[in-house]
Design a protein around this motif. Structure first.
Motif, PDB file in Angstrom:
ATOM      1  N   LEU A 179      -3.010  -3.388   0.112  1.00 36.31           N
ATOM      2  CA  LEU A 179      -4.435  -4.190  -0.355  1.00 36.31           C
ATOM      3  C   LEU A 179      -3.267  -5.617  -1.103  1.00 36.31           C
ATOM      4  O   LEU A 179      -3.914  -6.645  -0.634  1.00 36.31           O
ATOM      5  CB  LEU A 179      -4.977  -3.849  -1.769  1.00 36.31           C
ATOM      6  N   ALA A 180      -2.476  -5.489  -1.242  1.00 34.69           N
ATOM      7  CA  ALA A 180      -1.182  -6.586  -2.110  1.00 34.69           C
ATOM      8  C   ALA A 180      -1.282  -7.641  -0.236  1.00 34.69           C
ATOM      9  O   ALA A 180      -0.691  -8.841  -0.582  1.00 34.69           O
ATOM     10  CB  ALA A 180      -0.220  -6.258  -2.715  1.00 34.69           C
ATOM     11  N   VAL A 181      -0.673  -7.022   0.481  1.00 30.96           N
ATOM     12  CA  VAL A 181      -0.583  -7.676   2.022  1.00 30.96           C
ATOM     13  C   VAL A 181      -1.465  -8.505   2.338  1.00 30.96           C
ATOM     14  O   VAL A 181      -1.882  -9.455   2.955  1.00 30.96           O
ATOM     15  CB  VAL A 181       0.279  -6.456   2.971  1.00 30.96           C
ATOM     16  N   LEU A 182      -2.487  -7.564   2.097  1.00 31.67           N
ATOM     17  CA  LEU A 182      -3.893  -8.332   2.992  1.00 31.67           C
ATOM     18  C   LEU A 182      -3.871  -9.786   2.240  1.00 31.67           C
ATOM     19  O   LEU A 182      -4.431 -10.581   1.948  1.00 31.67           O
ATOM     20  CB  LEU A 182      -4.802  -7.359   2.595  1.00 31.67           C
ATOM     21  N   ALA A 183      -4.041  -9.620   0.899  1.00 28.15           N
ATOM     22  CA  ALA A 183      -4.101 -10.860  -0.278  1.00 28.15           C
ATOM     23  C   ALA A 183      -3.620 -11.265  -0.178  1.00 28.15           C
ATOM     24  O   ALA A 183      -3.797 -12.806   0.206  1.00 28.15           O
ATOM     25  CB  ALA A 183      -4.304 -10.539  -1.829  1.00 28.15           C
ATOM     26  N   ALA A 228     -10.573   0.914   6.507  1.00 28.42           N
ATOM     27  CA  ALA A 228     -11.343   1.846   5.352  1.00 28.42           C
ATOM     28  C   ALA A 228     -10.146   0.358   3.958  1.00 28.42           C
ATOM     29  O   ALA A 228     -11.426  -0.260   3.085  1.00 28.42           O
ATOM     30  CB  ALA A 228     -11.238   2.412   4.363  1.00 28.42           C
ATOM     31  N   LEU A 229      -9.100   0.517   4.655  1.00 26.67           N
ATOM     32  CA  LEU A 229      -8.397  -0.423   3.104  1.00 26.67           C
ATOM     33  C   LEU A 229      -9.130  -1.829   3.644  1.00 26.67           C
ATOM     34  O   LEU A 229      -9.174  -2.616   2.411  1.00 26.67           O
ATOM     35  CB  LEU A 229      -6.996  -0.833   3.611  1.00 26.67           C
ATOM     36  N   ILE A 230      -8.864  -2.531   4.714  1.00 28.33           N
ATOM     37  CA  ILE A 230      -9.340  -3.468   5.149  1.00 28.33           C
ATOM     38  C   ILE A 230     -11.027  -3.975   4.444  1.00 28.33           C
ATOM     39  O   ILE A 230     -11.091  -4.580   3.675  1.00 28.33           O
ATOM     40  CB  ILE A 230      -9.793  -4.302   6.572  1.00 28.33           C
ATOM     41  N   GLY A 231     -11.489  -2.558   4.736  1.00 27.74           N
ATOM     42  CA  GLY A 231     -12.956  -2.843   4.658  1.00 27.74           C
ATOM     43  C   GLY A 231     -13.426  -2.989   2.643  1.00 27.74           C
ATOM     44  O   GLY A 231     -13.812  -3.998   2.147  1.00 27.74           O
ATOM     45  N   ARG A 232     -12.184  -2.062   2.019  1.00 30.12           N
ATOM     46  CA  ARG A 232     -12.205  -2.244   0.276  1.00 30.12           C
ATOM     47  C   ARG A 232     -11.889  -3.647   0.292  1.00 30.12           C
ATOM     48  O   ARG A 232     -11.948  -4.668  -0.449  1.00 30.12           O
ATOM     49  CB  ARG A 232     -11.226  -1.591   0.325  1.00 30.12           C
ATOM     50  N   PHE A 233     -10.543  -4.507   1.328  1.00 29.58           N
ATOM     51  CA  PHE A 233     -10.088  -6.220   1.498  1.00 29.58           C
ATOM     52  C   PHE A 233     -11.285  -6.834   1.061  1.00 29.58           C
ATOM     53  O   PHE A 233     -11.550  -7.797   0.242  1.00 29.58           O
ATOM     54  CB  PHE A 233      -8.934  -6.132   1.562  1.00 29.58           C
ATOM     55  N   LEU A 234     -12.385  -6.950   1.823  1.00 28.58           N
ATOM     56  CA  LEU A 234     -13.436  -7.588   2.552  1.00 28.58           C
ATOM     57  C   LEU A 234     -14.865  -7.647   1.282  1.00 28.58           C
ATOM     58  O   LEU A 234     -15.206  -8.393   0.338  1.00 28.58           O
ATOM     59  CB  LEU A 234     -14.054  -7.039   3.614  1.00 28.58           C
ATOM     60  N   PRO A 250       1.648 -10.685  13.589  1.00 26.84           N
ATOM     61  CA  PRO A 250       2.435  -9.988  12.838  1.00 26.84           C
ATOM     62  C   PRO A 250       1.965  -8.769  11.763  1.00 26.84           C
ATOM     63  O   PRO A 250       1.033  -9.389  11.188  1.00 26.84           O
ATOM     64  CB  PRO A 250       3.380 -11.034  12.656  1.00 26.84           C
ATOM     65  N   GLY A 251       2.848  -7.361  11.890  1.00 23.37           N
ATOM     66  CA  GLY A 251       2.327  -6.989  10.848  1.00 23.37           C
ATOM     67  C   GLY A 251       3.324  -6.951   9.924  1.00 23.37           C
ATOM     68  O   GLY A 251       4.722  -8.344  10.093  1.00 23.37           O
ATOM     69  N   ALA A 252       2.787  -6.540   8.522  1.00 25.00           N
ATOM     70  CA  ALA A 252       3.632  -7.172   7.568  1.00 25.00           C
ATOM     71  C   ALA A 252       3.195  -5.824   6.380  1.00 25.00           C
ATOM     72  O   ALA A 252       2.504  -4.774   6.366  1.00 25.00           O
ATOM     73  CB  ALA A 252       3.427  -8.031   6.789  1.00 25.00           C
ATOM     74  N   ARG A 253       4.762  -5.288   5.493  1.00 23.91           N
ATOM     75  CA  ARG A 253       4.602  -3.874   5.126  1.00 23.91           C
ATOM     76  C   ARG A 253       5.300  -4.729   2.991  1.00 23.91           C
ATOM     77  O   ARG A 253       4.878  -3.872   2.690  1.00 23.91           O
ATOM     78  CB  ARG A 253       5.599  -3.585   5.276  1.00 23.91           C
ATOM     79  N   SER A 254       5.598  -5.993   3.541  1.00 27.10           N
ATOM     80  CA  SER A 254       5.254  -6.853   1.923  1.00 27.10           C
ATOM     81  C   SER A 254       4.264  -8.166   1.293  1.00 27.10           C
ATOM     82  O   SER A 254       4.372  -8.404   2.788  1.00 27.10           O
ATOM     83  CB  SER A 254       6.901  -6.683   1.265  1.00 27.10           C
ATOM     84  N   PRO A 255       4.182  -7.896   0.208  1.00 23.32           N
ATOM     85  CA  PRO A 255       3.365  -9.790   0.786  1.00 23.32           C
ATOM     86  C   PRO A 255       4.433 -11.102   0.726  1.00 23.32           C
ATOM     87  O   PRO A 255       3.997 -11.682   1.241  1.00 23.32           O
ATOM     88  CB  PRO A 255       3.165  -9.673  -0.515  1.00 23.32           C
ATOM     89  N   GLU A 256       5.798 -10.680   0.607  1.00 24.52           N
ATOM     90  CA  GLU A 256       6.516 -11.431   1.014  1.00 24.52           C
ATOM     91  C   GLU A 256       6.806 -11.621   2.630  1.00 24.52           C
ATOM     92  O   GLU A 256       6.180 -13.396   2.918  1.00 24.52           O
ATOM     93  CB  GLU A 256       7.650 -11.295   0.796  1.00 24.52           C
ATOM     94  N   GLN A 257       6.931 -10.771   3.169  1.00 22.17           N
ATOM     95  CA  GLN A 257       6.585 -10.491   4.752  1.00 22.17           C
ATOM     96  C   GLN A 257       5.060 -11.370   5.262  1.00 22.17           C
ATOM     97  O   GLN A 257       5.588 -12.529   5.615  1.00 22.17           O
ATOM     98  CB  GLN A 257       7.017  -9.165   5.291  1.00 22.17           C
ATOM     99  N   ALA A 258       4.207 -10.946   4.375  1.00 20.75           N
ATOM    100  CA  ALA A 258       3.084 -11.199   5.207  1.00 20.75           C
ATOM    101  C   ALA A 258       3.331 -13.125   4.935  1.00 20.75           C
ATOM    102  O   ALA A 258       2.703 -13.854   5.738  1.00 20.75           O
ATOM    103  CB  ALA A 258       1.787 -10.978   4.292  1.00 20.75           C
TER     104      ALA A 258
END
Length: 327
Positions: A36-40, A63-69, A283-291
């Motif tokens: 969720l932090a990556v998405l944000a 499901a995680l994206i749905g929760r974020f939406l 691109p993917g990201a595993r951390s907020p900083e990468q995103a």
């Protein structure tokens, strides 16, 4: 962030999106809070396009994206998902009844009535030539289950077959500094037809991040360990099918071009954005900083002619003999 158009979908999206495979599975453990932090972080940095699939963690990513939406009403995001890889890969599985069931599951996971974009997830080659499959996809649109549909492909030939279909809104294909073949025919054909191009595996499974060397190891549940030689799915999905050591050699050759104002990953993303016909890079990201760093590539200057030529030379001399004719 610069916006580009999916003409057949009638939507504009930011040129850097977020690929959400790693939020589901196959990249080592990513907790719900981390996902969720990556998405944000991605969305706060200007990302408006999220790409997932029903098979990523068997629905966990959706499901995680749905929760974020739900936490961001009025978000204005475009969410693309994919279907078809949760069953045995036979053409006979690609039926309207299955499509309805698969999209119903994705709609429930994402918490939406209509999917923005659903993509066939690298189906068997025979599927691309089957009129019944695309008639069924048209029916999903007519029923309001999906706003539009596209395909994710392994090969350029599959992409060209899909682009010729009048209802296909997008083609998702591997394109990066060590996979150039789509530049020859696929991107020009898509641009001429108004079909969006979603560039996936843009960092060659992290190889083009510049963070790895010969001593780097990956967890047992990471596809960069268990699929390095195509043991579980197409080897082209892991390091873009490039031999790991050869890929490292290409990265080291390009590293002097990067400079101090960008990372190797940003250089690699910018190369993709500079290719005519690309709509969005995921691109993917595993951390907020990468995103955040990935999103920053959208605002960086285009590569110079000298830099573009250097990428081409590294590909032609090191990578082309191994991968160019395979996909």
């Amino acid at each position: 962030m610069e916006q580009r158009s999916f003409d057949r979908l009638g939507r504009h999206v930011g040129i850097i999106g977020l690929g959400a495979w790693q939020l589901g599975a196959d990249w080592g453990e990513v907790s719900e809070d981390a996902a969720l932090a990556v998405l944000a972080a991605a969305v706060d940095a200007g990302v408006t396009f999220l790409d997932t699939a029903d098979v990523y963690g068997d629905g966990r990513s959706e499901a995680l994206i749905g929760r974020f939406l739900r936490s961001r009403p009025g978000h204005g995001l475009t969410v693309a998902t994919k279907m078809g890889r949760r069953v045995e890969q036979t053409p006979e599985a690609y039926t309207l009844d299955n499509f309805r069931a698969w999209t119903d599951r994705s709609r429930a996971n994402l918490g939406v009535d209509t999917l923005d974009l659903v993509q066939l997830h690298c189906p068997p080659t025979a599927v691309f030539a089957d009129d019944r499959v695309f008639d069924a996809l048209d029916t999903l649109v007519a029923e309001g289950r999906v706003a539009g549909y596209g395909v994710s492909v392994e090969t350029c030939d599959q992409a060209l077959t899909a682009i010729a279909r009048p209802g296909v809104a997008s083609v998702q294909i591997i394109l990066n500094a060590v996979r150039h073949k789509p530049l020859e025919q696929v991107l020009p054909a898509a641009a001429a037809a108004g079909v969006g191009i979603i560039a996936r595996v843009p960092l060659a499974s992290g190889l083009l991040s510049g963070r790895y060397d010969e001593n780097t190891t990956f967890p047992a549940d990471d596809h960069r360990t268990f699929n390095r030689h195509g043991e579980s799915f197409d080897v082209g999905e892991t390091f873009s099918g490039v031999d790991y050591d050869l890929g490292l050699a290409a990265v080291r050759r390009l590293a002097p071009l990067v400079g101090d104002d960008r990372t190797m990953a940003q250089f690699a993303l910018r190369w993709i954005l500079d290719q005519p016909g690309v709509t969005v890079v995921i691109p993917g990201a595993r951390s907020p900083e990468q995103a955040r760093r990935n999103a920053e590539a959208a605002g960086q200057p285009a590569l110079t002619d000298v830099e573009l030529a250097a990428v081409r030379a590294a590909y032609d001399e090191l990578i082309r003999p191994q991968v160019h004719d395979r996909w």
